[in-house]
Design a protein around this motif. Structure first.
Motif, PDB file in Angstrom:
ATOM      1  N   ARG A  22      53.242  47.350  59.077  1.00  0.00           N
ATOM      2  CA  ARG A  22      51.783  47.457  58.910  1.00  0.00           C
ATOM      3  C   ARG A  22      51.362  48.906  59.189  1.00  0.00           C
ATOM      4  N   PRO A  23      50.300  49.351  58.506  1.00  0.00           N
ATOM      5  CA  PRO A  23      49.894  50.753  58.665  1.00  0.00           C
ATOM      6  C   PRO A  23      49.310  51.053  60.047  1.00  0.00           C
ATOM      7  N   ILE A  24      48.665  50.084  60.675  1.00  0.00           N
ATOM      8  CA  ILE A  24      48.005  50.367  61.949  1.00  0.00           C
ATOM      9  C   ILE A  24      48.796  49.770  63.111  1.00  0.00           C
ATOM     10  N   ALA A  25      49.096  50.621  64.086  1.00  0.00           N
ATOM     11  CA  ALA A  25      49.800  50.206  65.307  1.00  0.00           C
ATOM     12  C   ALA A  25      51.045  49.366  65.029  1.00  0.00           C
ATOM     13  N   PRO A  26      51.949  49.877  64.186  1.00  0.00           N
ATOM     14  CA  PRO A  26      53.160  49.094  63.899  1.00  0.00           C
ATOM     15  C   PRO A  26      54.066  48.967  65.133  1.00  0.00           C
ATOM     16  N   LEU A  27      54.877  47.912  65.092  1.00  0.00           N
ATOM     17  CA  LEU A  27      55.892  47.723  66.124  1.00  0.00           C
ATOM     18  C   LEU A  27      56.912  48.846  66.038  1.00  0.00           C
ATOM     19  N   LYS A  28      57.007  49.637  67.092  1.00  0.00           N
ATOM     20  CA  LYS A  28      58.047  50.676  67.175  1.00  0.00           C
ATOM     21  C   LYS A  28      58.082  51.197  68.605  1.00  0.00           C
ATOM     22  N   PRO A  29      59.234  51.720  69.016  1.00  0.00           N
ATOM     23  CA  PRO A  29      59.280  52.263  70.374  1.00  0.00           C
ATOM     24  C   PRO A  29      58.414  53.512  70.490  1.00  0.00           C
ATOM     25  N   ALA A  30      57.701  53.658  71.591  1.00  0.00           N
ATOM     26  CA  ALA A  30      56.998  54.911  71.853  1.00  0.00           C
ATOM     27  C   ALA A  30      58.055  56.013  71.993  1.00  0.00           C
ATOM     28  N   GLY A  54      39.702  40.053  56.847  1.00  0.00           N
ATOM     29  CA  GLY A  54      39.642  41.046  57.923  1.00  0.00           C
ATOM     30  C   GLY A  54      38.287  41.143  58.604  1.00  0.00           C
ATOM     31  N   PRO A  55      37.196  41.394  57.837  1.00  0.00           N
ATOM     32  CA  PRO A  55      35.879  41.516  58.474  1.00  0.00           C
ATOM     33  C   PRO A  55      35.465  40.226  59.201  1.00  0.00           C
ATOM     34  N   GLY A  56      35.723  39.066  58.590  1.00  0.00           N
ATOM     35  CA  GLY A  56      35.400  37.793  59.237  1.00  0.00           C
ATOM     36  C   GLY A  56      36.166  37.615  60.539  1.00  0.00           C
ATOM     37  N   LEU A  57      37.438  37.991  60.529  1.00  0.00           N
ATOM     38  CA  LEU A  57      38.257  37.870  61.730  1.00  0.00           C
ATOM     39  C   LEU A  57      37.828  38.877  62.795  1.00  0.00           C
ATOM     40  N   GLY A  58      37.413  40.065  62.327  1.00  0.00           N
ATOM     41  CA  GLY A  58      36.943  41.078  63.258  1.00  0.00           C
ATOM     42  C   GLY A  58      35.697  40.609  63.982  1.00  0.00           C
ATOM     43  N   SER A  59      34.792  40.009  63.223  1.00  0.00           N
ATOM     44  CA  SER A  59      33.565  39.515  63.840  1.00  0.00           C
ATOM     45  C   SER A  59      33.872  38.358  64.783  1.00  0.00           C
ATOM     46  N   ILE A  62      49.820  37.680  61.002  1.00  0.00           N
ATOM     47  CA  ILE A  62      48.978  37.977  59.827  1.00  0.00           C
ATOM     48  C   ILE A  62      47.626  38.554  60.261  1.00  0.00           C
ATOM     49  N   VAL A  63      46.964  37.904  61.224  1.00  0.00           N
ATOM     50  CA  VAL A  63      45.633  38.401  61.624  1.00  0.00           C
ATOM     51  C   VAL A  63      45.725  39.765  62.315  1.00  0.00           C
ATOM     52  N   SER A  64      46.861  40.028  62.968  1.00  0.00           N
ATOM     53  CA  SER A  64      46.981  41.285  63.725  1.00  0.00           C
ATOM     54  C   SER A  64      47.152  42.494  62.814  1.00  0.00           C
ATOM     55  N   GLN A  65      47.323  42.259  61.504  1.00  0.00           N
ATOM     56  CA  GLN A  65      47.427  43.392  60.571  1.00  0.00           C
ATOM     57  C   GLN A  65      46.066  44.024  60.318  1.00  0.00           C
ATOM     58  N   HIS A  66      44.971  43.270  60.548  1.00  0.00           N
ATOM     59  CA  HIS A  66      43.643  43.765  60.189  1.00  0.00           C
ATOM     60  C   HIS A  66      43.108  44.739  61.240  1.00  0.00           C
ATOM     61  N   PRO A  67      42.764  45.960  60.814  1.00  0.00           N
ATOM     62  CA  PRO A  67      42.239  46.947  61.754  1.00  0.00           C
ATOM     63  C   PRO A  67      41.049  46.409  62.560  1.00  0.00           C
ATOM     64  N   ASP A  68      40.139  45.644  61.917  1.00  0.00           N
ATOM     65  CA  ASP A  68      38.968  45.110  62.623  1.00  0.00           C
ATOM     66  C   ASP A  68      39.373  44.258  63.820  1.00  0.00           C
ATOM     67  N   VAL A  69      40.432  43.497  63.650  1.00  0.00           N
ATOM     68  CA  VAL A  69      40.896  42.619  64.733  1.00  0.00           C
ATOM     69  C   VAL A  69      41.499  43.462  65.858  1.00  0.00           C
ATOM     70  N   ARG A  70      42.321  44.438  65.491  1.00  0.00           N
ATOM     71  CA  ARG A  70      42.982  45.258  66.507  1.00  0.00           C
ATOM     72  C   ARG A  70      41.960  46.039  67.329  1.00  0.00           C
ATOM     73  N   VAL A  71      40.969  46.606  66.634  1.00  0.00           N
ATOM     74  CA  VAL A  71      39.940  47.378  67.332  1.00  0.00           C
ATOM     75  C   VAL A  71      39.161  46.474  68.290  1.00  0.00           C
ATOM     76  N   ALA A  72      38.844  45.267  67.827  1.00  0.00           N
ATOM     77  CA  ALA A  72      38.055  44.344  68.655  1.00  0.00           C
ATOM     78  C   ALA A  72      38.800  43.961  69.934  1.00  0.00           C
ATOM     79  N   LEU A  73      40.131  43.917  69.880  1.00  0.00           N
ATOM     80  CA  LEU A  73      40.892  43.485  71.062  1.00  0.00           C
ATOM     81  C   LEU A  73      41.325  44.645  71.966  1.00  0.00           C
ATOM     82  N   LEU A  74      41.101  45.861  71.479  1.00  0.00           N
ATOM     83  CA  LEU A  74      41.581  47.031  72.216  1.00  0.00           C
ATOM     84  C   LEU A  74      40.900  47.192  73.574  1.00  0.00           C
ATOM     85  N   ASP A  75      39.567  47.095  73.577  1.00  0.00           N
ATOM     86  CA  ASP A  75      38.795  47.253  74.811  1.00  0.00           C
ATOM     87  C   ASP A  75      39.206  46.260  75.875  1.00  0.00           C
TER      88      ASP A  75
END
Ligand code: C5P
Length: 222
Positions: free
Chosen positions: A186-194, A55-60, A100-113
């Protein structure tokens, strides 16, 4: 007037890419394929030798990797560190890697902006898993595009075959189910309808009918 933000979420193989591309063309909007960003991270990690579990490596990596989406005939091109990698990210292996990589919070946060910047001006169709729930919770239009597992496997099989990368439908079905299970649990931003998304079940609809339905939904919102 400023164009709307249109969020198209849903499971793998529901036709989001094709439908979103056609919808964006009809509206004169920009298309943003957010799955391509997660795919690009999975591809670059594999090539550099960063584990999909790190996760941290992928986030960086996600924070430093120059990523861009450009419009193209086929929808959008993904440019990774100056190179067009659009076809390299469309393999079954990278599909699983992206999930798999999209499960990591570090990755999701990095792509959010980046995703928010790409949609900030409006006049945009964004497709993904968490656009209506997380990336643009205030989007004017939210669609959850779905279809039966079997129909999605059938469509994805035809698409792979057309690209000269045929796979048995049973294998495609198993991979789609595995990816959906991972994406929706996944705990963060799971696939589901708004809560305020309109669900469109495309199992029995052809492409034109789906596009017309969505054009109608967007017109109703503007
Ligand atoms: O849409 P596509 O199949 O290209 O997405 C690949 C993977 O990227 C998905 O299975 C999902 O794990 C991830 N993804 C995501 N959030 C998005 C878009 C894609 O987690 N907004």
């Amino acid at each position: 007037a400023r164009g709307l933000v249109v969020a198209i979420d849903g499971p793998a193989g529901a036709g989001k890419s094709t439908v979103s591309r056609r919808l964006a063309a009809r509206l004169g909007y920009t298309l943003v394929d957010t799955g391509a960003l997660y795919r690009a991270i999975a591809l670059a990690a594999r090539e550099i030798g960063i584990s999909w579990d790190d996760g941290p490596g992928l986030g960086s990596l996600a924070r430093r990797l120059p990523l861009a989406l450009e419009p193209s005939e086929e929808g959008s091109r993904v440019i990774v560190d100056g190179e067009d990698r659009s076809s390299d990210i469309r393999t079954p292996e990278i599909s699983q890697g992206a999930s798999i990589v999209s499960q990591h919070p570090d990755v999701r946060v990095a792509l959010l902006d980046l995703q928010r910047r790409l949609g900030a001006e409006g006049g945009v169709v964004l497709e993904g898993r968490d656009i209506g729930t997380v990336v643009f919770p205030d989007a004017e239009v939210k669609v959850f595009l779905t279809a039966s597992d079997e129909e999605r496997a059938r469509r994805r099989t035809a698409e792979l075959q057309a690209r000269g990368a045929a796979q048995p439908i049973d294998q495609v079905l198993a991979e789609i189910r595995e990816r959906d299970r991972r994406d929706s649990t996944r705990p963060i931003a799971p696939l589901k309808p708004a809560r305020d998304a309109i669900t469109v079940d495309t199992t029995a609809l052809d492409l034109d009918a789906v596009v017309e339905t969505l054009v109608g939904i967007v017109r109703g919102a503007s």
